[in-house]
Design an enzyme around this catalytic site. Structure first.
Site, PDB file in Angstrom:
ATOM      1  N   TYR A   1       0.856  -1.300  -0.135  1.00  0.00           N
ATOM      2  CA  TYR A   1      -0.024  -0.004  -0.123  1.00  0.00           C
ATOM      3  C   TYR A   1       0.832   1.313   0.181  1.00  0.00           C
ATOM      4  CZ  TYR A   1      -2.833   3.767   2.804  1.00  0.00           C
ATOM      5  OH  TYR A   1      -3.242   4.645   3.009  1.00  0.00           O
TER       6      TYR A   1
ATOM      7  N   ASP B   1      -1.544  -6.196   9.324  1.00  0.00           N
ATOM      8  CA  ASP B   1      -2.516  -5.215   9.116  1.00  0.00           C
ATOM      9  C   ASP B   1      -3.846  -6.118   8.372  1.00  0.00           C
ATOM     10  OD1 ASP B   1      -4.268  -3.334   7.902  1.00  0.00           O
ATOM     11  OD2 ASP B   1      -2.478  -1.835   7.672  1.00  0.00           O
TER      12      ASP B   1
ATOM     13  N   ILE C   1      -6.956  -5.273   7.926  1.00  0.00           N
ATOM     14  CA  ILE C   1      -7.927  -4.278   7.687  1.00  0.00           C
ATOM     15  C   ILE C   1      -9.029  -4.648   6.469  1.00  0.00           C
ATOM     16  CG2 ILE C   1      -6.725  -2.175   8.611  1.00  0.00           C
ATOM     17  CD1 ILE C   1      -6.696  -0.989   5.697  1.00  0.00           C
TER      18      ILE C   1
ATOM     19  N   LYS D   1     -12.784  -0.530   5.712  1.00  0.00           N
ATOM     20  CA  LYS D   1     -12.876  -1.181   4.606  1.00  0.00           C
ATOM     21  C   LYS D   1     -13.885  -2.115   4.444  1.00  0.00           C
ATOM     22  CE  LYS D   1      -9.134   0.689   3.241  1.00  0.00           C
ATOM     23  NZ  LYS D   1      -9.265   1.996   1.908  1.00  0.00           N
TER      24      LYS D   1
END
Lengths: 470, 497
Positions: A143, A228, A230, A271
């Site tokens: 990302y 992570d 998410i 998200k």
């Protein structure tokens, strides 16, 4: 006059990832007012299931009027600034997180720290785990916002773990070790590895092998693992999601290694529930000192009490959350299948994916040359001629030119169809414009298309005649 | 969870004490949390007077929310906006929110100055704003001058993760704790001599904990000072709407408008603001950096990603603060109620023979208890403070936690409780002060007559109470009941002559 942080550009907001956004903002697509405008496909947002949230709101008047059992809680909320967070909200969050993991793991609300978005959560973990000048290893592609979130104000460095398409960009033990050695040569002390699982931008979940490599690596080098997660609620297809916690449990890690104290999870509702505006992020850690320090640091960006109240009400409705998760995943799968199919008919392939809000698209064969300059050229053409803002792989630090992240969940079905038509037309124009001169190029393109079956996920359920999604 | 044997597992920031939360300032809070006052369930509990909150005007805000259901994205009238708001994460903030804030800030300053919505940068409360502005203006190791006494958490907010140093500029009661240019110059010179790199000056105006304002002349001289030294000026104006009587508030924004850009380099001027005190909404986390420096606005805006205001909250407050009639009424009524509460509190203290620094703003008073100190030291102040918490059962904040160099001052909050609780607190203070005065005069009397005090439990019958004063604390403990029913202590005096 200003600080070094203010004057430098480590916020990386001059990268193409953000430039594409700027161009979109100057000329945004609108079906009526600006049908030739740029379609935003660089924004990993989940806009598919708002109707479900809105209908929940319509039937829950207490949360509407900031009421609990008919009694106004406004005053209580207005004053609530305890950085331990709303107990009811944290209880609901750990329950929700467990649900997303099929109840294979349980979470303790006392180990959960709330802060304003996963942007803040990732930065706080850096402040807690590393000194300026120390490093975290990240598998590529990753990302683009990590360059800002992890490095900018913390002074921490990122050292990439190179992953390649030859094995579907999977993390290997070899690549981990190679990255570690590279960091050593640069005199950078490695404090840990940060992975995004499910991956952004790949849209796939980490498999058991990868997780085991990570765990072995973290034990051997005595470093942290930040997972992570998410996108954990956006897994719409098999294989199912394996959380880092589950992987560690299954490996029966020896307690002597203290590994559990070095595992930290980042989560957010931006998200999975499609609520990025509400700024709900969190860190889950078994390490008491990290929890204590992160809790204090969350003072710099607490979650609004009004928002905590609303969402704790919403998440306490278990029937609703089960229904939401299932329906949301169904819609995401359908949307992804639509994009993949559309790309395929344009002769373009994608990496296999089972999660996320985007596809990792293979346009290597469309490059003039196997270089990042050629990738940038192609990206600009797609932005300005085709009118699509997609994210070039280089902005995600991909080591191979020609890959693009294309989002599919931040627009209506109609707009996605427009985007697909434009891609088809573009691909068409490339093959007819190429002519005799680029015949060999076309031949290799055809070869690539034949090998697409290796990449494209079989489409079995997409039906042209289904009613439109939102 | 046992930590790894590797001592460098976590960062220095995670393991050092610069967050400041182990300071005695927070002990009082802990005492309160363990034994909180309740008018019915726990009448002898600790009254929280260490929390600078504004709880005086909630009814006005609640009424507005009831009358304006469209402002909430959760009501049937407002749910149409739910999706747009829920996905809005643009770090510029909702345009109407910035407009509303700019308008509100202008109203608070009596319309004497206009604010540009494009210079407003959001942050996670004033806590986030103070940290953010430091990240923009200073590097680790750089220093900011801050007049003392100052808000204790500035140490954390400005310095913990940024590595910025705070160098206090000591002010004391000899001139009413005023900041003088001379004092600043001296502090600046000394800092330079000690090899510090001064990046700026931070002021809180109105002041926490003093509750006083900086006048026009002082502000002008401070602006000249920073221009001379070419350093930044950060003005924390979070109490600007808590001014409840004259003199009126002068914002730094007014000063620089008057001075003009030839005299004042606007790139040096920055304001921190929040709605936590003026509107009593700390839970909503609305902080702002307002900078006259374009590069700071640009950088600050990117940094605000780490602590944006929830879009749900932006949306609600945008509607509220753009309602001019509501804002006008609110500011007037809030000021009136604060004045009334302040007056009531001051009268009560006066009756108790306790004086305070003269103030006209804020949610607290700066109480003078120097006369109660055994000696003019910080240790004695802490001893007194523990008595006030544990025996008088009031959580007040000792001056030393505000880095006040003169022992004996305490910040006491009055706007975070209802009228009845204020009365109870005043009664307790009254009783305590009276008892202490009595003890002091008894001791003096005894000393003058060369007598010695001694206490003996068996000598008292049960109707008597034991005296415990600051002068003889190691003897017998007092019960809280004592402070509610005054009786004259019986002591046995033995002549030593």
């Amino acid at each position: 006059m200003l600080s070094r942080k203010a004057s430098c550009d480590s916020h990386e907001q001059d990268s193409s990832y953000f430039l594409g956004w700027q161009e979109y903002e100057k000329n945004p697509y609108h079906e009526v007012q600006n049908p030739n405008g740029i379609i935003q496909m660089g924004l990993a947002e989940n806009q598919l299931s708002f109707d479900l949230l809105e209908s929940w709101l319509a039937s829950n008047t207490d949360a509407l009027g900031l009421k609990r059992n008919g009694r106004s809680v406004f005053r209580e909320l207005a004053l609530f600034q305890d950085y331990h967070g709303f107990p009811a909200f944290k209880n609901e969050l750990v329950e929700f997180m467990a649900k997303l993991r099929g109840y294979k793991v349980a979470f303790d609300p006392n180990k959960l720290v709330l802060m304003a978005g996963s942007t803040s959560a990732n930065e706080i973990l850096m402040f807690c785990l590393a000194e300026p000048g120390e490093a975290f290893l990240l598998p590529t592609p990753y990302y683009p916002g990590f360059d800002r979130d992890l490095k900018w104000r913390t002074g921490v460095e990122i050292v990439p773990i190179h992953c390649s398409s030859s094995n579907d960009f999977r993390i290997t033990a070899c690549a981990l070790e190679e990255a570690y050695q590279r960091a050593q040569k640069l005199n950078l002390k490695v404090k840990g590895v940060l992975v995004t699982n499910p991956s952004n931008p790949l849209g796939s979940t980490l498999n058991r092998d990868e997780l085991n490599h990570l765990i072995d690596f973290a034990i051997k080098k005595e470093v942290h693992i930040i997972s992570d997660e998410i996108y954990s609620g956006t897994v719409f297809d098999s294989p199912s999601f394996i959380s880092i916690t589950e992987a560690v449990m299954e490996k029966h890690v020896d307690h002597e290694s203290d590994l559990l104290g070095r595992i930290h999870i980042v989560y957010s509702l931006s998200k999975d529930l499609g609520l990025p505006g509400f700024r709900v992020g969190m860190i889950y850690s078994n390490n008491e000192t990290v929890v204590a320090a992160a809790t204090k640091m969350s003072s710099f960006g607490l979650v609004s009490s009004q928002t905590q109240f609303l969402l704790s009400n919403m998440l306490s409705d278990k029937k609703f959350t089960s229904k939401y998760i299932k329906e949301n995943q169904r819609r995401l799968k359908k949307r992804k299948d639509m994009l993949v199919s559309g790309l395929r008919s344009a002769g373009i392939g994608c990496a296999k994916s089972n999660a996320g809000l985007f596809c990792w698209v293979d346009m290597r064969y469309l490059l003039r040359s196997d270089t990042f300059e050629a990738e940038k050229e192609l990206w600009k053409r797609i932005l300005f001629e085709v009118g699509l803002n997609i994210s070039p792989g280089s902005s995600c630090h991909c080591s191979e030119p020609g890959w693009f992240r294309v989002c599919f969940a931040n627009m209506s079905q109609e707009i996605l169809k427009v985007a697909i038509r434009r891609i088809e037309a573009f691909a068409e124009s490339l093959s007819s414009a190429s002519g005799r001169e680029n015949l060999s190029h076309q031949r290799s393109a055809r070869n690539s298309r034949r090998s697409l079956s290796k990449w494209v996920f079989p489409i079995s359920s997409y039906n042209d005649h289904e009613p439109a999604d939102r | 969870m046992e930590l790894s044997k590797n001592p460098q597992l976590l960062s220095n920031i995670a393991t050092n004490e610069r967050h400041g939360e182990n300071s005695p300032y927070f002990d009082g809070w802990k005492a309160y949390e363990e034994n909180p006052y309740h008018p019915i369930k726990n009448k002898d509990g600790v009254i929280q007077m260490g929390l600078s909150e504004n709880q005086i005007c909630f009814d006005l805000i609640e009424e507005w929310i009831k009358k304006n259901p469209k402002a909430s994205i959760c009501t049937s009238e407002g749910v149409d906006e739910f999706k747009n708001i829920a996905i809005f994460q643009d770090y510029h903030g909702l345009p109407e929110f910035r407009q509303a804030l700019a308008s509100f800030m202008g109203r608070v300053r009596g319309g004497r100055v206009r604010f540009d919505p494009d210079r407003i940068v959001m942050s996670g409360g004033a806590t986030g704003a103070n940290e953010l502005i430091m990240f923009c203006l200073a590097d680790p190791g750089d220093a900011f001058l801050v007049p003392s006494p100052y808000y204790p958490a500035f140490d954390r907010d400005m310095g913990w993760r940024t590595g910025v140093q705070i160098l206090p500029v000591d002010c004391d009661s000899s001139n009413g704790f005023l900041i003088t240019k001379a004092a600043l110059e001296a502090a600046y010179e000394k800092a330079i001599e000690d090899n510090n790199k001064i990046k700026g000056l931070l002021l809180a105006n109105p002041s926490n904990p003093l509750g006083t304002l900086l006048d026009r002349e002082t502000l002008t001289s401070l602006v000249s000072f920073v221009n001379e030294k070419n350093i930044h000026l950060v003005c924390d104006e979070i109490y600007s709407a808590t001014v409840f009587k004259s003199p009126s508030f002068t914002s730094i924004s007014e000063i620089i408008e008057e001075m003009g850009s030839e005299i004042c380099n606007r790139d040096l001027i920055h304001i921190v603001y929040s709605l936590s005190k003026d509107m009593g909404l700390p839970g909503f986390r609305v902080g702002i950096v307002y900078s006259y420096n374009d590069a700071v606005v640009s950088c600050g805006r990117k940094m605000s990603s780490f602590g944006l205001v929830s879009s749900q909250t932006q949306h609600l407050l945008a509607s509220m603060l753009l309602d001019e009639e509501f804002v006008g009424n609110f500011l007037e009524e809030s000021s009136r109620r604060l004045a009334k509460r302040h007056e009531m509190f001051m009268k009560g203290l006066e009756q108790a023979g306790i004086t305070c620094l003269k103030s006209n703003a804020g949610l607290f008073v700066w109480m003078d208890l120097r006369w109660l100190l055994k000696e003019q030291t910080e240790e004695a102040e802490i001893v007194l403070w523990r008595v006030i918490i544990n025996e008088v059962k009031l959580n007040v904040s000792p001056g030393s936690s505000f880095h006040c160099t003169e022992p004996g001052w305490f910040r006491v909050c009055f706007a975070n409780m209802d009228y009845h609780t204020v009365e109870v607190a005043l009664k307790r203070l009254h009783a305590f002060a009276r008892q202490e005065k009595l003890a002091i005069s008894s001791t003096r009397y005894l000393r003058n007559h060369k007598l010695q005090l001694s206490f003996s439990f068996e000598r008292y019958d049960k109707s008597c109470v034991h005296v415990r004063t600051l002068f003889h604390r190691t003897r017998c403990p007092l019960t809280p009941q004592y402070f509610l029913d005054i009786s004259v202590p019986m002591v046995r005096a033995a002549s030593r002559t």
